[in-house]
Design a protein around this motif. Structure first.
Motif, PDB file in Angstrom:
ATOM      1  N   UNK A  66       0.789  -1.221   0.000  1.00 19.16           N
ATOM      2  CA  UNK A  66       0.000   0.000   0.000  1.00 19.16           C
ATOM      3  C   UNK A  66       0.822   1.272   0.000  1.00 19.16           C
ATOM      4  N   UNK A  67       2.150   1.149   0.091  1.00 21.39           N
ATOM      5  CA  UNK A  67       3.007   2.332   0.048  1.00 21.39           C
ATOM      6  C   UNK A  67       2.909   2.993  -1.328  1.00 21.39           C
ATOM      7  N   UNK A  68       2.767   4.296  -1.357  1.00 21.80           N
ATOM      8  CA  UNK A  68       2.622   5.016  -2.619  1.00 21.80           C
ATOM      9  C   UNK A  68       3.756   6.024  -2.766  1.00 21.80           C
ATOM     10  N   UNK A  69       3.866   6.573  -3.956  1.00 27.30           N
ATOM     11  CA  UNK A  69       4.884   7.587  -4.208  1.00 27.30           C
ATOM     12  C   UNK A  69       6.173   6.981  -4.721  1.00 27.30           C
ATOM     13  N   UNK A  70       7.288   7.626  -4.428  1.00 28.57           N
ATOM     14  CA  UNK A  70       8.607   7.139  -4.843  1.00 28.57           C
ATOM     15  C   UNK A  70       8.978   5.947  -3.969  1.00 28.57           C
ATOM     16  N   UNK A  71       9.233   4.804  -4.605  1.00 28.70           N
ATOM     17  CA  UNK A  71       9.485   3.560  -3.888  1.00 28.70           C
ATOM     18  C   UNK A  71      10.972   3.196  -3.919  1.00 28.70           C
ATOM     19  N   UNK A  72      11.408   2.347  -2.989  1.00 30.46           N
ATOM     20  CA  UNK A  72      12.788   1.868  -3.043  1.00 30.46           C
ATOM     21  C   UNK A  72      13.116   1.271  -4.409  1.00 30.46           C
ATOM     22  N   UNK A  73      14.251   1.694  -4.947  1.00 26.75           N
ATOM     23  CA  UNK A  73      14.648   1.291  -6.289  1.00 26.75           C
ATOM     24  C   UNK A  73      14.385   2.355  -7.336  1.00 26.75           C
ATOM     25  N   UNK A  74      13.525   3.327  -7.012  1.00 22.72           N
ATOM     26  CA  UNK A  74      13.205   4.378  -7.972  1.00 22.72           C
ATOM     27  C   UNK A  74      14.289   5.452  -7.988  1.00 22.72           C
ATOM     28  N   UNK A  75      14.523   6.078  -9.149  1.00 21.01           N
ATOM     29  CA  UNK A  75      15.434   7.230  -9.191  1.00 21.01           C
ATOM     30  C   UNK A  75      14.757   8.436  -8.547  1.00 21.01           C
ATOM     31  N   UNK A  76      15.527   9.216  -7.840  1.00 19.24           N
ATOM     32  CA  UNK A  76      15.012  10.433  -7.204  1.00 19.24           C
ATOM     33  C   UNK A  76      15.639  11.624  -7.919  1.00 19.24           C
ATOM     34  N   UNK A 127       8.038  22.300   3.522  1.00 15.09           N
ATOM     35  CA  UNK A 127       8.247  21.947   2.113  1.00 15.09           C
ATOM     36  C   UNK A 127       7.231  20.882   1.701  1.00 15.09           C
ATOM     37  N   UNK A 128       5.994  21.336   1.500  1.00 11.99           N
ATOM     38  CA  UNK A 128       4.920  20.410   1.181  1.00 11.99           C
ATOM     39  C   UNK A 128       5.109  19.785  -0.193  1.00 11.99           C
ATOM     40  N   UNK A 129       5.724  20.551  -1.123  1.00 13.51           N
ATOM     41  CA  UNK A 129       5.896  20.043  -2.479  1.00 13.51           C
ATOM     42  C   UNK A 129       6.739  18.795  -2.529  1.00 13.51           C
ATOM     43  N   UNK A 130       7.864  18.764  -1.802  1.00  9.18           N
ATOM     44  CA  UNK A 130       8.728  17.590  -1.788  1.00  9.18           C
ATOM     45  C   UNK A 130       8.017  16.411  -1.141  1.00  9.18           C
ATOM     46  N   UNK A 131       7.333  16.651  -0.036  1.00 11.03           N
ATOM     47  CA  UNK A 131       6.612  15.577   0.644  1.00 11.03           C
ATOM     48  C   UNK A 131       5.573  14.945  -0.276  1.00 11.03           C
ATOM     49  N   UNK A 132       4.843  15.791  -0.990  1.00 12.51           N
ATOM     50  CA  UNK A 132       3.819  15.270  -1.897  1.00 12.51           C
ATOM     51  C   UNK A 132       4.447  14.515  -3.059  1.00 12.51           C
ATOM     52  N   UNK A 133       5.554  15.036  -3.591  1.00 13.13           N
ATOM     53  CA  UNK A 133       6.214  14.373  -4.715  1.00 13.13           C
ATOM     54  C   UNK A 133       6.716  12.982  -4.329  1.00 13.13           C
ATOM     55  N   UNK A 134       7.194  12.856  -3.096  1.00 14.61           N
ATOM     56  CA  UNK A 134       7.710  11.566  -2.626  1.00 14.61           C
ATOM     57  C   UNK A 134       6.607  10.640  -2.156  1.00 14.61           C
ATOM     58  N   UNK A 151      19.394   6.652  -6.624  1.00 12.13           N
ATOM     59  CA  UNK A 151      18.269   5.745  -6.445  1.00 12.13           C
ATOM     60  C   UNK A 151      17.921   5.629  -4.966  1.00 12.13           C
ATOM     61  N   UNK A 152      16.644   5.434  -4.697  1.00 15.12           N
ATOM     62  CA  UNK A 152      16.204   5.251  -3.315  1.00 15.12           C
ATOM     63  C   UNK A 152      16.528   3.816  -2.899  1.00 15.12           C
ATOM     64  N   UNK A 153      17.267   3.692  -1.820  1.00 10.03           N
ATOM     65  CA  UNK A 153      17.620   2.371  -1.297  1.00 10.03           C
ATOM     66  C   UNK A 153      16.523   1.838  -0.387  1.00 10.03           C
ATOM     67  N   UNK A 154      15.970   2.734   0.451  1.00  9.90           N
ATOM     68  CA  UNK A 154      14.989   2.296   1.442  1.00  9.90           C
ATOM     69  C   UNK A 154      14.106   3.458   1.861  1.00  9.90           C
ATOM     70  N   UNK A 155      12.914   3.116   2.343  1.00 10.48           N
ATOM     71  CA  UNK A 155      12.041   4.048   3.045  1.00 10.48           C
ATOM     72  C   UNK A 155      11.745   3.430   4.403  1.00 10.48           C
ATOM     73  N   UNK A 156      12.102   4.110   5.472  1.00 13.50           N
ATOM     74  CA  UNK A 156      11.899   3.543   6.807  1.00 13.50           C
ATOM     75  C   UNK A 156      11.095   4.524   7.651  1.00 13.50           C
ATOM     76  N   UNK A 185       6.655  -3.721  -8.144  1.00 11.57           N
ATOM     77  CA  UNK A 185       7.230  -3.550  -9.471  1.00 11.57           C
ATOM     78  C   UNK A 185       6.324  -2.623 -10.264  1.00 11.57           C
ATOM     79  N   UNK A 186       6.921  -1.658 -10.931  1.00  9.63           N
ATOM     80  CA  UNK A 186       6.091  -0.833 -11.797  1.00  9.63           C
ATOM     81  C   UNK A 186       6.541  -0.970 -13.236  1.00  9.63           C
ATOM     82  N   UNK A 187       5.705  -0.531 -14.156  1.00 12.25           N
ATOM     83  CA  UNK A 187       6.002  -0.658 -15.563  1.00 12.25           C
ATOM     84  C   UNK A 187       7.020   0.410 -15.940  1.00 12.25           C
ATOM     85  N   UNK A 188       7.814   0.103 -16.961  1.00 13.88           N
ATOM     86  CA  UNK A 188       8.830   1.061 -17.383  1.00 13.88           C
ATOM     87  C   UNK A 188       8.216   2.275 -18.065  1.00 13.88           C
TER      88      UNK A 188
END
Length: 627
Positions: free
Chosen positions: A425-435, A493-500, A515-520, A546-549
């Protein structure tokens, strides 16, 4: 007068062979192209001496890979030549495609107010490489040997003994690790008796650079079945200093040797420029030939020899993923190999490099392969559906997305053994995604976080920020010499929080390659980071998503599946007319009479009487100097 770039020449290097029993150098890089030089710069940045060899006496000549992505600009910045690069490039944000003389696609890449850099810039690979050589010459940890080529190698459990050919006779070096970045015709790969596996497409293109003051905009322009060269696809890109790159497709019946003669190339380019209404002089500066291939090694790590860039994988040019994916290879490999050489990680960490970057190749091929089948369909079925899509797109713009070149974007590593799982159920930028870098006040995320690891705390107070800084200090000692920076972002900085897609108090662990290694959600979890990176295996628990390319709307995904499925079916049947008639009757019986009559009318004449082509696409016959 032409301003075409002429690279500097370098004299051959003369150096002594190393004794087999001597202490090996840490890393030898074979090939001083963009990937090899990026790997060398990344390793030297981490305190590791690197020897780099190049068979030629200069950087590459000609434009070659001209499109540099936003992510590659970020890599260049982290490697120390970003400012110099950005001073000479030509930014662009979109493009247009035409079917004959009618516009069928107009696209723009994402370019938002918070972006630090443009989505794409153009510059010749020759100039790109020269800036890297200049940076290397200023780095005391990198030794670059020109006119030195690999002739053989053998490896044992401790090092690789490499045999070299130089202008001064045979030489030998011994290295703990060898990075093979010697291109698509890799001699190192040949010596290792390794083969690339995958698909070679039938499309063939002549590529040329011309010096031409045109007045045309800096955008990607493509003509399918160009009126100037009927049956051919033509691509045009502007570069700095009034240099234009022109690629055009050869018919399967045309002889390559004949069509790559300068007189013939000038003739075909002149026809297209004349059709555009050009009356300005131009000169042919460089030309080459290209065939689309989607090939890769099964593994990029073979003992102590590691493959990167075109030596490890090849991608079609469409979507400009060659240089850009190679820069990703180099940056990922640099910090992981550095951790192994510096003793903070086991060699098993390099399995993550191989897994990540081969998966990245698969992501690139998923998009580039589709672009290739549109740009250069290799079978009757795909040619029939490509032409049908182009005809339909003149009146039905919803089909235009199939023509989209699917421009390069940074690949993800969600399935990497390094990537931490997350809660379902985690949404947004996930571990493994480029930031991506983004503006934060008067600075940017990348400026705040530097070149190493980053602990990015979102919506945390001063007490939590102090705790985050303490964890960063401890982690930096464990990952030495890789720096670890704590960046605390408050609720303002609401914009960064929302983007992530971040929750208050959450910490994002960002790798050196962005790349994001982890979200804790608990800082206590950060204590496991060093051990995790040492062995290169992911913690147990949670869920890897996993998301689509490429992200498509449901109706776009449906049309893409219809296009591919119909193309394959047409290639498998003998009676295509009968097959299509039966298919139309089956599909027609499943829809309403009015919808079916409309579909029949459009299929019979994509731009039927009563629909004004000029209203739909504009007077694009006058695209020339007024575009």
């Amino acid at each position: 007068m032409s301003t075409y770039y002429q690279p500097r020449k370098y004299p051959p290097s003369n150096f002594s062979s190393m004794p087999v029993t001597g202490q090996p150098i840490p890393v030898l890089v074979v090939g001083a192209g963009p990937v090899g030089m990026a790997a060398a710069l990344g390793l030297a940045q981490r305190g590791i001496p690197v020897t780099l060899i190049e068979a030629a006496d200069q950087v590459s000549f000609g434009s070659r890979a001209i499109c540099v992505s936003r992510h590659s600009l970020e890599v260049a910045e982290r490697l120390g030549f970003g400012d110099a690069l950005e001073r000479i490039v030509l930014p662009w944000v979109g493009g247009r495609s035409f079917y004959r003389d009618r516009e069928v696609l107009r696209f723009q890449m994402p370019h938002r107010d918070h972006d630090v850099r443009p989505p794409m810039v153009n510059v010749s690979q020759s100039e790109f490489e020269q800036l890297m050589v200049d940076a290397i010459e200023q780095n005391p940890l990198i030794t670059l040997h020109w006119q030195t080529s690999i002739a053989g190698f053998n490896q044992d459990s401790d090092a690789v003994t490499v045999h070299l050919d130089t202008a001064f006779g045979p030489r030998g070096l011994r290295a703990q690790w060898v990075i093979a970045a010697d291109g698509g015709r890799s001699k190192t790969r040949e010596l290792a008796d390794l083969k690339l596996q995958g698909t070679s497409y039938t499309g063939r293109y002549v590529i040329a650079d011309i010096h031409w003051k045109s007045g045309l905009p800096a955008e990607r322009m493509v003509w399918f079945d160009a009126p100037s060269n009927p049956g051919s696809t033509i691509i045009m890109h502007q570069q700095p200093n009034d240099i234009w790159r022109i690629d055009y497709q050869l018919d399967p019946s045309e002889d390559v040797d004949t069509e790559t003669q300068e007189e013939r190339i000038r003739e075909r380019i002149a026809r297209h420029l004349a059709w555009l209404g050009n009356d300005s002089p131009w000169t042919l500066e460089w030309h080459g030939f290209y065939g689309a291939r989607a090939l890769a090694l099964d593994s990029f790590v073979h003992g102590r020899v590691i493959f990167a860039g075109d030596a490890a994988h090849l991608v079609p040019i469409f979507g400009v993923r060659g240089l850009n994916s190679g820069m990703e290879d180099a940056e990922t490999l640099s910090w992981q190999l550095a951790a192994v050489v510096n003793g903070t990680a086991e060699p098993s960490l390099l399995a993550a490099y191989s897994a990540e970057r081969r998966a990245a190749w698969e992501q690139n091929i998923d998009n580039a392969g589709k672009s290739t089948l549109i740009m250069s369909p290799g079978s009757p079925g795909y040619r029939a559906t490509r032409d049908a899509v182009l005809e339909l797109a003149t009146a039905r713009p919803e089909f235009a997305h199939l023509i989209n070149p699917r421009q390069s974007s940074a690949t993800h590593a969600r399935l990497s053994p390094l990537t931490w799982p997350v809660q379902a159920g985690t949404v947004g930028v996930l571990p493994g995604d480029p930031l991506e870098d983004r503006k934060i006040g008067r600075t940017s995320l990348n400026e705040l976080r530097g070149n190493g690891f980053t602990l990015l705390g979102i919506g945390i107070d001063d007490v939590a920020a102090a705790s985050l800084a303490s964890f960063a200090t401890v982690l930096a000692q464990q990952l030495k010499p890789e720096p670890v920076t704590a960046v605390a972002v408050g609720t303002e900085d609401q914009g960064l929080s929302e983007a992530l897609g971040a929750r208050p108090g959450e910490v994002f662990v960002i790798r050196p390659d962005g790349l994001v290694l982890a979200r804790v959600s608990s800082m206590v979890q950060l204590s496991r980071i060093a051990e995790h990176l040492r062995v290169g295996t992911a913690p147990i628990g949670g869920q890897v998503l996993v998301h689509m390319s490429s992200v498509l709307a449901p109706e776009e995904r449906l049309r893409e599946n219809v296009w591919a499925g119909l193309s394959d079916a047409l290639d498998q049947v003998d009676d295509r007319e009968g097959f299509l008639t039966r298919l139309a009757m089956l599909l027609g019986s499943q829809t309403g009479q009015r919808e079916f009559q409309e579909a029949l009318a459009i299929a019979a004449e994509p731009n039927p009487v009563g629909v004004d082509a000029d209203e739909l696409v504009g007077a694009e016959r006058e695209v020339g100097l007024e575009a």
